[in-house]
Each structure stands twice: as structure tokens, then as C-alpha cells.
Design a protein around this motif. Structure first.
Motif, PDB file in Angstrom:
ATOM      1  N   GLY A 293       0.786  -1.222   0.000  1.00  0.00           N
ATOM      2  CA  GLY A 293       0.000   0.000   0.000  1.00  0.00           C
ATOM      3  C   GLY A 293       0.821   1.276   0.000  1.00  0.00           C
ATOM      4  N   ARG A 294       2.115   1.150  -0.151  1.00  0.00           N
ATOM      5  CA  ARG A 294       3.006   2.308  -0.222  1.00  0.00           C
ATOM      6  C   ARG A 294       3.852   2.170  -1.484  1.00  0.00           C
ATOM      7  NH1 ARG A 294       0.873   5.890   3.306  1.00  0.00           N
ATOM      8  NH2 ARG A 294       0.742   5.004   5.366  1.00  0.00           N
ATOM      9  N   LEU A 295       3.530   2.946  -2.490  1.00  0.00           N
ATOM     10  CA  LEU A 295       4.200   2.893  -3.792  1.00  0.00           C
ATOM     11  C   LEU A 295       4.360   1.437  -4.249  1.00  0.00           C
ATOM     12  CD1 LEU A 295       5.149   5.008  -5.801  1.00  0.00           C
ATOM     13  CD2 LEU A 295       7.459   4.684  -4.955  1.00  0.00           C
TER      14      LEU A 295
ATOM     15  N   GLY B 272      -1.401   4.542  -0.104  1.00  0.00           N
ATOM     16  CA  GLY B 272      -2.354   5.133   0.834  1.00  0.00           C
ATOM     17  C   GLY B 272      -2.450   6.642   0.684  1.00  0.00           C
ATOM     18  N   ALA B 273      -1.330   7.341   0.664  1.00  0.00           N
ATOM     19  CA  ALA B 273      -1.241   8.793   0.450  1.00  0.00           C
ATOM     20  C   ALA B 273      -2.425   9.543   1.042  1.00  0.00           C
ATOM     21  CB  ALA B 273      -1.096   9.099  -1.038  1.00  0.00           C
ATOM     22  N   HIS B 274      -2.662   9.379   2.335  1.00  0.00           N
ATOM     23  CA  HIS B 274      -3.846   9.955   2.967  1.00  0.00           C
ATOM     24  C   HIS B 274      -3.581  11.259   3.722  1.00  0.00           C
ATOM     25  CE1 HIS B 274      -2.019   7.407   6.063  1.00  0.00           C
ATOM     26  NE2 HIS B 274      -2.472   8.318   6.912  1.00  0.00           N
TER      27      HIS B 274
ATOM     28  N   ALA C  30       5.278  12.613  -1.150  1.00  0.00           N
ATOM     29  CA  ALA C  30       6.182  11.499  -1.453  1.00  0.00           C
ATOM     30  C   ALA C  30       5.704  10.743  -2.694  1.00  0.00           C
ATOM     31  CB  ALA C  30       6.280  10.554  -0.256  1.00  0.00           C
ATOM     32  N   LEU C  31       4.401  10.509  -2.802  1.00  0.00           N
ATOM     33  CA  LEU C  31       3.861   9.816  -3.968  1.00  0.00           C
ATOM     34  C   LEU C  31       4.055  10.653  -5.224  1.00  0.00           C
ATOM     35  CD1 LEU C  31       2.343   7.584  -5.432  1.00  0.00           C
ATOM     36  CD2 LEU C  31       0.197   8.596  -4.595  1.00  0.00           C
ATOM     37  N   ARG C  32       3.737  11.942  -5.175  1.00  0.00           N
ATOM     38  CA  ARG C  32       3.888  12.805  -6.348  1.00  0.00           C
ATOM     39  C   ARG C  32       5.335  12.843  -6.813  1.00  0.00           C
ATOM     40  NH1 ARG C  32       0.580  14.178 -10.260  1.00  0.00           N
ATOM     41  NH2 ARG C  32       2.315  13.596 -11.562  1.00  0.00           N
TER      42      ARG C  32
END
Length: 157
Positions: free
Chosen positions: A21-23, A36-38, A45-47
Motif C-alpha cells: 500500500g506504499r508505492l 495510501g497517500a492519505h 512522497a507519492l507525487r
């Protein structure tokens, strides 16, 4: 006691760590990423990772969040004007934000979808074989997505 842990061992350990669930890339062609990027830090971090690994590519987001999170902060940090966003409820619980409310926050590049399967199908069509689909905004959404894929796989067997 800790003499055997050296810098190389630490690097190898981190490189081989999997954090669901993380990258998490679960498919290639198109690449399907789960995160998750909540919160704004997770969104940043995701972007950054999407920009690093998929420079110049439009991202097809399947996006759902909990209503008690910093929705505007995550959206502002994560989504750019070139991305396409299919908003959904993250789950059936009372805390989940409505897809229509999320779409309004995202803006003109968002479409509120009735359910996760419909949003995913639209994102896959939009991505084609060389694109990127990112399912994100909540670990609840990532969990629901994995359950949906597992149910589809079981029906196929």
C-alpha cells in the motif's frame, strides 16, 4: 552484539523491504500503483515518486479519501492539471468522503464515479498499455481495491 550489522546490510535490507500500500506496483503495461497517500506528506512522497519514475506521463488516478483527513491539502499536493482523476468513496463507512465532493475539490479534471470497479475500468482505458494508473488517497481504498481484484481473480478460476 550489533557488530554484524553494517552499512551494506542496512542498504540491502531497505532495498528488499516491501511495504504493501506504499508505492506498491502490482502490474505493468499499464503500470498500476497503489499508495495510501492519505495526508499531505504522503501525497508529496507519492507525487515525487510519480514524477521521478514516470516523467511527463499523465496519471490516471482512482482517488478516494476519508472525510476527516486534509482532503484539500492532499489534492493540492498530489494532483496536477494534466492528470485525470476518477473519484470514489474509499469504503462504505460513514467517514468516507463522497465521490462528488472529492471531484468538486479536485476540479475540472475529475469525474465522480459510482463505484470502484467503474472508476478502475475508466482509468485503465485512459492509461492504455503504456500509461500509469494510481489507486490512492486511503489505505481503506487500497484494501477495497485488493479485495475487488481478488474477487475478480476467483471468479475467473
Amino acid at each position: 552484539m550489533y557488530d554484524r550489522i553494517n552499512e551494506l546490510a542496512l542498504h540491502v535490507g531497505v532495498a528488499n523491504t516491501v511495504w504493501p500500500g506504499r508505492l506498491e506496483r502490482i502490474h505493468k503495461n499499464p503500470d498500476i500503483i497503489l499508495d495510501g497517500a492519505h495526508n499531505p506528506d504522503g501525497a508529496k512522497a507519492l507525487r515525487n515518486a510519480l514524477d521521478k519514475y514516470y516523467p511527463g506521463k499523465q496519471v490516471q488516478f482512482v482517488f478516494g479519501m476519508m472525510g476527516d483527513k486534509d482532503m484539500s491539502g492532499v489534492i493540492k499536493t498530489l494532483i496536477n492539471q494534466y492528470d485525470v482523476v476518477y473519484t470514489v468513496r474509499a469504503d462504505e463507512g460513514a467517514r468516507a468522503a463522497e465521490a462528488a465532493d472529492l471531484a468538486k475539490l479536485v476540479g475540472s479534471n475529475a469525474v465522480a464515479e459510482a463505484n470502484l470497479a467503474t472508476a478502475y475500468d475508466a482509468a485503465i482505458r485512459g492509461a492504455g498499455t503504456d500509461g500509469v494508473v494510481c489507486v490512492c488517497g486511503s489505505l481503506y481504498l487500497v484494501g477495497e481495491f485488493k479485495k475487488m481484484l481478488l474477487a475478480d481473480k476467483c471468479r475467473m478460476n
